[in-house]
Write a protein that holds these residues in place. Structure first.
Motif, PDB file in Angstrom:
ATOM      1  N   LYS A   1       0.883  -1.185   0.221  1.00  0.00           N
ATOM      2  CA  LYS A   1      -0.047  -0.005   0.109  1.00  0.00           C
ATOM      3  C   LYS A   1       0.888   1.096  -0.090  1.00  0.00           C
ATOM      4  O   LYS A   1       1.738   0.960   0.908  1.00  0.00           O
ATOM      5  N   LYS A   2       0.015   2.196  -0.696  1.00  0.00           N
ATOM      6  CA  LYS A   2       0.535   3.287  -0.658  1.00  0.00           C
ATOM      7  C   LYS A   2       0.622   4.442  -0.031  1.00  0.00           C
ATOM      8  O   LYS A   2      -0.508   5.141  -0.001  1.00  0.00           O
ATOM      9  N   VAL A   3       1.707   5.465   0.855  1.00  0.00           N
ATOM     10  CA  VAL A   3       1.109   6.387   2.200  1.00  0.00           C
ATOM     11  C   VAL A   3       2.010   7.083   0.834  1.00  0.00           C
ATOM     12  O   VAL A   3       2.911   7.265   0.852  1.00  0.00           O
ATOM     13  N   PHE A   4       1.460   8.377   1.127  1.00  0.00           N
ATOM     14  CA  PHE A   4       1.976   9.848   0.845  1.00  0.00           C
ATOM     15  C   PHE A   4       1.686  11.262   2.017  1.00  0.00           C
ATOM     16  O   PHE A   4       0.724  11.380   2.680  1.00  0.00           O
ATOM     17  N   VAL A   5       3.704  11.093   2.723  1.00  0.00           N
ATOM     18  CA  VAL A   5       3.334  12.281   3.822  1.00  0.00           C
ATOM     19  C   VAL A   5       3.796  13.541   3.229  1.00  0.00           C
ATOM     20  O   VAL A   5       4.818  13.855   2.912  1.00  0.00           O
ATOM     21  N   PHE A   6       2.543  14.539   3.517  1.00  0.00           N
ATOM     22  CA  PHE A   6       2.723  15.581   3.263  1.00  0.00           C
ATOM     23  C   PHE A   6       3.500  16.092   4.656  1.00  0.00           C
ATOM     24  O   PHE A   6       2.739  16.649   5.401  1.00  0.00           O
ATOM     25  N   ASP A   7       4.390  17.098   4.878  1.00  0.00           N
ATOM     26  CA  ASP A   7       4.838  17.635   6.049  1.00  0.00           C
ATOM     27  C   ASP A   7       6.643  18.881   6.254  1.00  0.00           C
ATOM     28  O   ASP A   7       7.463  18.382   5.472  1.00  0.00           O
ATOM     29  N   ASP A   8       6.592  20.151   6.430  1.00  0.00           N
ATOM     30  CA  ASP A   8       7.594  20.880   6.378  1.00  0.00           C
ATOM     31  C   ASP A   8       8.673  20.673   7.175  1.00  0.00           C
ATOM     32  O   ASP A   8       9.316  21.385   7.324  1.00  0.00           O
TER      33      ASP A   8
ATOM     34  N   PRO B   1      -1.078   7.512  -4.122  1.00  0.00           N
ATOM     35  CA  PRO B   1      -1.506   6.634  -2.856  1.00  0.00           C
ATOM     36  C   PRO B   1      -2.585   5.721  -2.613  1.00  0.00           C
ATOM     37  O   PRO B   1      -3.796   6.427  -2.936  1.00  0.00           O
ATOM     38  N   ASP B   2      -2.580   5.237  -1.770  1.00  0.00           N
ATOM     39  CA  ASP B   2      -3.864   4.724  -0.715  1.00  0.00           C
ATOM     40  C   ASP B   2      -4.507   5.619   0.297  1.00  0.00           C
ATOM     41  O   ASP B   2      -5.050   5.352   0.649  1.00  0.00           O
ATOM     42  N   ILE B   3      -3.562   5.883   0.854  1.00  0.00           N
ATOM     43  CA  ILE B   3      -3.909   7.284   1.869  1.00  0.00           C
ATOM     44  C   ILE B   3      -2.906   8.000   2.330  1.00  0.00           C
ATOM     45  O   ILE B   3      -1.519   8.128   1.776  1.00  0.00           O
ATOM     46  N   ILE B   4      -3.334   9.468   2.949  1.00  0.00           N
ATOM     47  CA  ILE B   4      -2.374  10.609   2.453  1.00  0.00           C
ATOM     48  C   ILE B   4      -1.945  11.043   4.175  1.00  0.00           C
ATOM     49  O   ILE B   4      -3.566  11.107   4.372  1.00  0.00           O
ATOM     50  N   PHE B   5      -0.966  11.826   4.543  1.00  0.00           N
ATOM     51  CA  PHE B   5      -1.125  12.207   5.969  1.00  0.00           C
ATOM     52  C   PHE B   5      -0.807  13.222   5.485  1.00  0.00           C
ATOM     53  O   PHE B   5       0.236  13.624   4.037  1.00  0.00           O
ATOM     54  N   MET B   6      -1.196  14.477   5.988  1.00  0.00           N
ATOM     55  CA  MET B   6      -1.887  15.970   5.623  1.00  0.00           C
ATOM     56  C   MET B   6      -1.166  16.491   6.434  1.00  0.00           C
ATOM     57  O   MET B   6      -2.218  16.688   8.060  1.00  0.00           O
TER      58      MET B   6
END
Length: 120
Positions: A5-12, A49-54
């Protein structure tokens, strides 16, 4: 073997991105990270992605606007977005953004894995 599963994390915050990468790769996920949510639709479309963290605090385009943009998109709006922030108001920020769930920072590894399992 089913596909990871693909996870995309957005964070600075680079430390958070590294931490998430280590935890998630360890748990068998594929992960992509980005420190900005500019061109959010392009970034997400390129990876699907399958899920995104924002994260809430992102330069230029903040997490709320980025999440709203995804949720207004006809194909990307199916991807669960988990809002995460150290703000103690993270639940109401997630609601404003239209996110599917939220995770407070600092989080522990179990919480991170738990929320991914819940939404995938």
């Amino acid at each position: 073997m089913n596909q990871a599963k693909k996870v995309f994390v957005f964070d600075d915050n680079v430390d958070i991105l590294e931490l998430c990468t280590i935890i998630l790769e360890d748990a068998g996920y594929e992960i992509k990270t980005s420190s900005t949510s500019n061109d959010i639709v392009d970034q997400v479309s390129a990876y699907m992605p399958d899920i995104i963290f924002m994260d809430n605090w992102l330069p230029d385009v903040g997490g709320i606007d980025a999440t709203r943009e995804l949720k207004a998109h006809e194909t990307l709006n199916k991807i669960p977005v988990i809002y995460f922030s150290a703000n103690n108001d993270v639940k109401s920020l997630a609601d404003q953004a239209g996110a599917d769930g939220y995770l407070s920072k600092p989080f522990d590894i179990a919480e991170l894995e738990e929320i991914i399992k819940k939404y995938l």
